[in-house]
Design a protein around this motif. Structure first.
Motif, mmCIF file in Angstrom:
data_model
loop_
_atom_site.group_PDB
_atom_site.id
_atom_site.type_symbol
_atom_site.label_atom_id
_atom_site.label_comp_id
_atom_site.label_asym_id
_atom_site.label_seq_id
_atom_site.Cartn_x
_atom_site.Cartn_y
_atom_site.Cartn_z
ATOM 1 N N PRO A 1 50.429 28.736 9.924
ATOM 2 C CA PRO A 1 50.353 27.295 9.702
ATOM 3 C C PRO A 1 51.410 26.554 10.516
ATOM 4 O O PRO A 1 52.544 27.013 10.655
ATOM 5 N N ALA A 2 51.033 25.424 11.064
ATOM 6 C CA ALA A 2 51.978 24.532 11.746
ATOM 7 C C ALA A 2 51.938 23.201 11.018
ATOM 8 O O ALA A 2 50.997 22.418 11.179
ATOM 9 N N VAL A 3 52.931 22.970 10.192
ATOM 10 C CA VAL A 3 52.978 21.786 9.340
ATOM 11 C C VAL A 3 54.226 20.974 9.680
ATOM 12 O O VAL A 3 55.319 21.535 9.788
ATOM 13 N N VAL A 4 54.060 19.681 9.857
ATOM 14 C CA VAL A 4 55.201 18.802 10.108
ATOM 15 C C VAL A 4 55.582 18.120 8.803
ATOM 16 O O VAL A 4 54.824 17.298 8.267
ATOM 17 N N TYR A 5 56.740 18.488 8.275
ATOM 18 C CA TYR A 5 57.254 17.816 7.089
ATOM 19 C C TYR A 5 57.674 16.397 7.477
ATOM 20 O O TYR A 5 58.227 16.187 8.569
ATOM 21 N N PRO A 6 57.441 15.414 6.600
ATOM 22 C CA PRO A 6 57.761 14.023 6.961
ATOM 23 C C PRO A 6 59.193 13.850 7.445
ATOM 24 O O PRO A 6 59.449 13.091 8.389
ATOM 25 N N GLU A 7 60.119 14.579 6.818
ATOM 26 C CA GLU A 7 61.533 14.428 7.163
ATOM 27 C C GLU A 7 61.850 14.976 8.559
ATOM 28 O O GLU A 7 62.904 14.672 9.127
ATOM 29 N N LEU A 8 60.953 15.814 9.118
ATOM 30 C CA LEU A 8 61.236 16.465 10.402
ATOM 31 C C LEU A 8 60.401 15.908 11.546
ATOM 32 O O LEU A 8 60.434 16.453 12.649
ATOM 33 N N ALA A 9 59.634 14.849 11.294
ATOM 34 C CA ALA A 9 58.795 14.292 12.359
ATOM 35 C C ALA A 9 59.636 13.878 13.561
ATOM 36 O O ALA A 9 59.214 14.012 14.707
ATOM 37 N N GLY A 10 60.848 13.423 13.304
ATOM 38 C CA GLY A 10 61.722 13.005 14.389
ATOM 39 C C GLY A 10 62.377 14.148 15.119
ATOM 40 O O GLY A 10 62.981 13.954 16.184
ATOM 41 N N ALA A 11 62.283 15.372 14.571
ATOM 42 C CA ALA A 11 62.898 16.530 15.216
ATOM 43 C C ALA A 11 62.027 17.107 16.315
ATOM 44 O O ALA A 11 62.491 17.888 17.140
ATOM 45 N N PRO B 1 57.099 10.775 17.138
ATOM 46 C CA PRO B 1 56.795 10.978 15.723
ATOM 47 C C PRO B 1 55.367 10.608 15.350
ATOM 48 O O PRO B 1 54.731 11.292 14.539
ATOM 49 N N GLU B 2 54.831 9.552 15.959
ATOM 50 C CA GLU B 2 53.464 9.143 15.596
ATOM 51 C C GLU B 2 52.419 10.162 16.052
ATOM 52 O O GLU B 2 51.308 10.203 15.518
#
Length: 353
Positions: free
Chosen positions: A104-114, A119-120
């Motif tokens: 799985p490749a999941v982007v946690y909301p807190e890490l979108a900027g990483a 981010p969008e």
């Protein structure tokens, strides 16, 4: 449930240690689990001369699941190929018939900027890559390096049988039924006959899953689309070598390869669970490695091999809570977050749990 724990090499013992602490905490809450350590990879070569020794084989075969850290490192690169740590990894996959790799490749909301992407582009990303794990060019015969016409020639064989394609296809279609009912099959049918067969079989199999939308994409385009518009994907199914490359590419959409767990399953859901990253020998022993992918791999073990959705969800929620609190290891650190080490991150997950 019996778990064979394989810490492995490099940062493996550090990150596995934190996952084991999480499992021990669940055991204190009533989870019925036994854990026993064994050797795999370079540490096994050092101790026994073999990357997948007989004692490890016995324990792995008898266990209900295997929890692995990582194997390999420059220390063993000069060994004969059969003794290299990676041969132990390929060996246990083949020995346990772990043909289905779920990444799985999941982007946690807190890490979108990483993520290195905007981010969008990645916010809300949730892809499952289903990689066939015991066939393809990694295992095909003949293979080798030999002399022809006065020069060395290296050769490997890309090969798939119809039955191998069908069984990994079923895993992908069944997974899609629990998600957004879309499967993208990735191949290179315009060049490789092996993957022409792959596409043909996937099209035939799709008739059994009329509720799931099947699409096809050439691997080079898939690599581009993962960077351009990754949220178009739901479940991606592909062969061993393409899956190896694409899943690592997908990992960087999430901000760090240190965040991605994986499950490698047989046809009865016995599996080996491991982070997708390597042994990172450059940071081994420094206490800075990110243990979250390994902890999340333990959650996948609870879900798939134990059938314990409640415990798996508890672990995953604990990880989300820790990220929401602003704690970060170096690989996912951003301005304004608190940088912590391996042990501190494990402590935080335990507290949240």
């Amino acid at each position: 449930m019996k778990v064979c724990v394989l810490p492995g090499d490099g940062i493996g013992p550090e990150i596995v240690g934190e996952a084991v602490r999480v499992l021990e905490a669940l055991r204190a809450d009533g989870l019925k689990i036994e854990m026993e350590n064994a050797l795999l990879g370079g540490c096994a070569v050092d101790a026994t001369g073999e990357p997948y020794p007989a004692a490890t084989q016995k324990l792995a075969r008898e266990a209900d699941a295997v929890l692995l850290g990582a194997v390999g490192g420059p220390k063993w690169d000069s060994l004969p190929r059969p003794q290299r740590p990676e041969r132990g990894l390929l060996g246990i996959r083949k020995d346990l018939n772990l043909f289905a790799n779920l990444r799985p490749a999941v982007v946690y909301p807190e890490l979108a900027g990483a993520s290195t992407l905007k981010p969008e582009v990645v916010a809300g990303l949730d892809i499952l890559i289903v990689r066939e794990l015991t066939g393809d060019i990694y295992f095909g015969e003949p293979r080798g390096i030999e002399e022809r016409n006065g020069e060395r020639v290296g050769f490997n064989t890309m090969i798939y049988s119809e039955s191998e394609i069908v069984r990994i296809g079923r895993v992908a279609f069944e997974a899609a039924r629990k998600r957004n009912r879309r499967v993208c099959s990735v191949d290179k049918m315009n060049v490789l006959e092996t993957t022409q067969l792959w596409r043909d079989v996937m099209i035939e199999l799709a008739k059994e899953y009329p509720d799931v939308e099947l699409s096809h994409m050439l691997v080079d385009n898939a690599a581009m689309q993962l960077v351009k518009a990754p949220k178009q994907f739901d479940v991606v199914v592909t062969g061993n070598i393409f899956g190896d490359i694409l899943s690592d590419e997908a990992s960087m959409l999430t901000g760090s390869i240190g965040m991605l767990p994986s499950a490698s399953l047989d046809d009865s859901n016995k599996g080996m669970f491991e982070p997708i990253h390597g042994s990172a020998p450059d940071i081994a022993g420094k206490g800075v490695a990110n243990p979250l992918a390994t902890i999340l791999s333990a959650a996948m073990m609870l879900r798939y091999s134990f059938g314990d959705e409640q415990s798996a969800a508890r672990v995953e929620q604990a990880v989300r809570s820790v990220l929401a609190s602003g704690l970060r290891t170096g690989d996912i650190w951003q301005e304004g977050a608190k940088r912590v080490g391996t042990r501190e991150m494990g402590d935080a997950v335990l507290a949240a749990l």
